[in-house]
Write a protein that holds these residues in place. Structure first.
Motif, PDB file in Angstrom:
ATOM      1  N   LEU A  52       0.823  -1.206   0.000  1.00 48.62           N
ATOM      2  CA  LEU A  52       0.000   0.000   0.000  1.00 48.62           C
ATOM      3  C   LEU A  52       0.861   1.261   0.000  1.00 48.62           C
ATOM      4  CD1 LEU A  52      -2.797  -1.018   2.554  1.00 48.62           C
ATOM      5  CD2 LEU A  52      -3.059  -0.710   0.081  1.00 48.62           C
ATOM      6  N   THR A  53       1.977   1.221   0.700  1.00 51.71           N
ATOM      7  CA  THR A  53       2.889   2.369   0.736  1.00 51.71           C
ATOM      8  C   THR A  53       3.449   2.664  -0.649  1.00 51.71           C
ATOM      9  OG1 THR A  53       3.494   1.925   3.045  1.00 51.71           O
ATOM     10  CG2 THR A  53       5.013   3.281   1.759  1.00 51.71           C
ATOM     11  N   VAL A  54       3.851   1.611  -1.361  1.00 52.68           N
ATOM     12  CA  VAL A  54       4.368   1.777  -2.721  1.00 52.68           C
ATOM     13  C   VAL A  54       3.300   2.390  -3.625  1.00 52.68           C
ATOM     14  CG1 VAL A  54       5.177   0.548  -4.772  1.00 52.68           C
ATOM     15  CG2 VAL A  54       6.060  -0.078  -2.518  1.00 52.68           C
ATOM     16  N   LEU A  55       2.092   1.855  -3.550  1.00 53.59           N
ATOM     17  CA  LEU A  55       0.991   2.377  -4.366  1.00 53.59           C
ATOM     18  C   LEU A  55       0.667   3.816  -3.987  1.00 53.59           C
ATOM     19  CD1 LEU A  55      -1.406  -0.708  -4.377  1.00 53.59           C
ATOM     20  CD2 LEU A  55      -0.390   0.344  -6.400  1.00 53.59           C
ATOM     21  N   TYR A  96      -3.379   5.672   3.761  1.00 57.27           N
ATOM     22  CA  TYR A  96      -3.155   5.464   2.330  1.00 57.27           C
ATOM     23  C   TYR A  96      -4.266   6.154   1.520  1.00 57.27           C
ATOM     24  CZ  TYR A  96      -0.532   1.894   4.793  1.00 57.27           C
ATOM     25  OH  TYR A  96       0.294   1.252   5.672  1.00 57.27           O
ATOM     26  N   ASN A  97      -4.395   7.458   1.722  1.00 56.31           N
ATOM     27  CA  ASN A  97      -5.496   8.207   1.105  1.00 56.31           C
ATOM     28  C   ASN A  97      -5.452   8.179  -0.415  1.00 56.31           C
ATOM     29  OD1 ASN A  97      -6.818   8.985   3.466  1.00 56.31           O
ATOM     30  ND2 ASN A  97      -5.445  10.728   3.785  1.00 56.31           N
ATOM     31  N   ASN A  98      -4.258   8.204  -0.986  1.00 54.38           N
ATOM     32  CA  ASN A  98      -4.154   8.180  -2.455  1.00 54.38           C
ATOM     33  C   ASN A  98      -4.668   6.857  -3.013  1.00 54.38           C
ATOM     34  OD1 ASN A  98      -2.917  10.726  -2.401  1.00 54.38           O
ATOM     35  ND2 ASN A  98      -0.888   9.828  -2.173  1.00 54.38           N
ATOM     36  N   VAL A  99      -4.336   5.770  -2.336  1.00 51.14           N
ATOM     37  CA  VAL A  99      -4.802   4.455  -2.772  1.00 51.14           C
ATOM     38  C   VAL A  99      -6.314   4.367  -2.622  1.00 51.14           C
ATOM     39  CG1 VAL A  99      -4.571   1.954  -2.488  1.00 51.14           C
ATOM     40  CG2 VAL A  99      -2.615   3.437  -2.038  1.00 51.14           C
ATOM     41  N   ASN A 100      -6.837   4.852  -1.493  1.00 58.72           N
ATOM     42  CA  ASN A 100      -8.290   4.800  -1.259  1.00 58.72           C
ATOM     43  C   ASN A 100      -9.041   5.598  -2.324  1.00 58.72           C
ATOM     44  OD1 ASN A 100      -7.717   3.393   1.122  1.00 58.72           O
ATOM     45  ND2 ASN A 100      -7.660   5.272   2.340  1.00 58.72           N
TER      46      ASN A 100
END
Length: 440
Positions: free
Chosen positions: A139-142, A184-188
């Motif tokens: 998730l951090t990478v994404l 992980y707001n960008n992923v969400n």
């Protein structure tokens, strides 16, 4: 434009990739997932199906022109258009990069964490905690990648987005509760954007995000296991005269009906295939009853502290007459390349040895780094012989060197402690490998 049939079972997230790709590309895709068009566990074992798809796995695609494909990524790629695959060589390579990322970095830990909550895999506390850390890393990478991007590749949805979303679907539905996913707001944002596209929605329906992290349910897991047939009761001889022959025949027919197993529930294809295999004779049935209860030790190991509880329980209860301890070492270390592939080598062996779970326990570790690694482990087997040659489950064992350990020796006790706890000096492992990372 591609046109054909996709064979699968209902709610198969791997099949969703091909279905969503077809929605974007306009491919004419028919889905056969229910009786009578397709019955998982039956249709995929017929000679006609196996002739086109030798592994019997789903999803499987058969074009109207007779062209056949198995493996979900290949099917999704075939059903995509140029925009989804990547219009330039660079974009196509990036799409492939994220498809591979989903397979290697998301699916293994997601399966380890989520499957127990669905009742299709036993819970292992240490493995689950490690899986959570691996999911956080992915998730951090994404999240970093999506910091300045709307989608993974280019300015619109590609097969990269479709594949990664589908691989994360059960994570978001089962375990990624608000507090866990909050960093992980960008992923969400990206995930919610994708699942609300019309092409996703027509396949996935409304996706409800997890509100509370699902936990392992032992009762549900027990219910999902294949039921053992009850032995037919012996009838007492009637005191009166024998009944007419046709009534006896009718009773026999009724008993035959009772013995038919209930239809298989839909589950992950690997687990369903294992559950559906005919039961073979127990190769350990001739051994005397042991005082060591394997399932009790496994519960301690899965749910409690390894060093403080599980290992002391093991040695307090171990029956050296009824069980033996073995050390294994992979023979072909020079052929090991990427660490994630080597980890898959281990987990694949474990999955195919599922039948041994009641009579064996193993902790196998990958030491080292990419292109410089080794695999070794400690195994506990029922009886005094190496289990593989005396059973029909001779899975991958010839790729390992095996050595029986003296359970009373200090060497054995040290190795059991190190391999069970996944920490220690590991003096028997080559120095070059031991200086690298331990992949648990």
């Amino acid at each position: 434009m591609a046109a054909g049939t996709l064979y699968t079972y209902p709610e198969n997230w791997r099949a969703f990739k091909a279905q969503i790709a077809a929605q974007y590309s306009g491919a004419a895709l028919k889905v056969a997932s229910t009786t009578p068009a397709f019955t998982f566990g039956q249709t995929n074992r017929t000679p006609a199906f196996l002739q086109n798809f030798p592994l019997g796995k789903v999803p499987a695609y058969q074009g109207d022109d007779g062209f056949c494909l198995f493996e979900s990524n290949a099917i999704a790629h075939y059903l995509s258009n140029e925009a989804l695959r990547g219009a330039t060589p660079q974009a196509a390579a990036q799409v492939l990069q994220w498809v591979s990322f989903a397979d290697s970095e998301i699916i293994p830990p997601a399966s380890t964490w989520v499957f127990p909550t669905l009742g299709i895999m036993q819970f292992n506390k240490q493995a689950t905690e490690q899986a959570k850390e691996d999911v956080k890393r992915a998730l951090t990478v994404l999240n970093q990648h999506l910091n300045t991007r709307t989608f993974l590749v280019g300015e619109r949805i590609s097969l990269a987005d479709i594949t990664v979303v589908c691989s994360m679907l059960w994570l978001y539905k089962q375990v990624l509760e608000p507090s866990f996913r909050q960093p992980y707001n960008n992923v969400n944002r990206w995930f919610i954007t994708c699942i609300n596209q019309p092409q996703f929605k027509v396949v996935l329906g409304e996706v409800k995000l997890c509100e509370k992290m699902a936990q392992f349910d032992a009762k549900k897991f027990a219910e999902m296991q294949p039921k053992k047939e009850a032995a037919p009761k012996k009838e007492k001889a009637p005191k009166e005269a024998a009944k007419p022959q046709e009534k006896k025949e009718k009773k026999k027919e009724e008993k035959k009906e009772e013995k038919k197993p209930a239809p298989e529930e839909d589950m992950d294809d690997c687990d369903a295939a294992l559950a559906a295999e005919p039961k073979s004779k127990d190769p350990f049935a001739h051994l005397p009853k042991s005082t060591f209860v394997m399932i009790e030790f496994k519960r301690k190991y899965s749910n409690e502290d390894t060093l403080a509880v599980a290992i002391p329980h093991f040695w307090d209860n171990f029956d050296k007459e009824g069980y033996s301890i073995w050390y294994s070492q992979y023979k072909y270390s020079d052929e090991l390349t990427l660490t994630f592939k080597s980890c898959n080598l281990i987990t694949g062996m474990f999955q195919r040895l599922d039948k041994l779970r009641k009579n064996a326990f193993a902790s196998v570790i990958l030491f080292g780094t990419d292109n410089n690694s080794s695999i070794s482990g400690i195994w506990v087997f029922r009886g005094q012989e190496l289990a593989f040659p005396v059973t029909d489950w001779q899975i991958d064992y010839e790729s390992y060197d095996w050595r029986k350990l003296d359970s009373d020796s200090e060497e054995c006790k040290t190795m059991v402690k190190e391999y069970f706890a996944w920490e220690g000096d590991f003096k028997h492992v080559g120095k070059a490998f031991n200086q690298g990372k331990i992949f648990k």
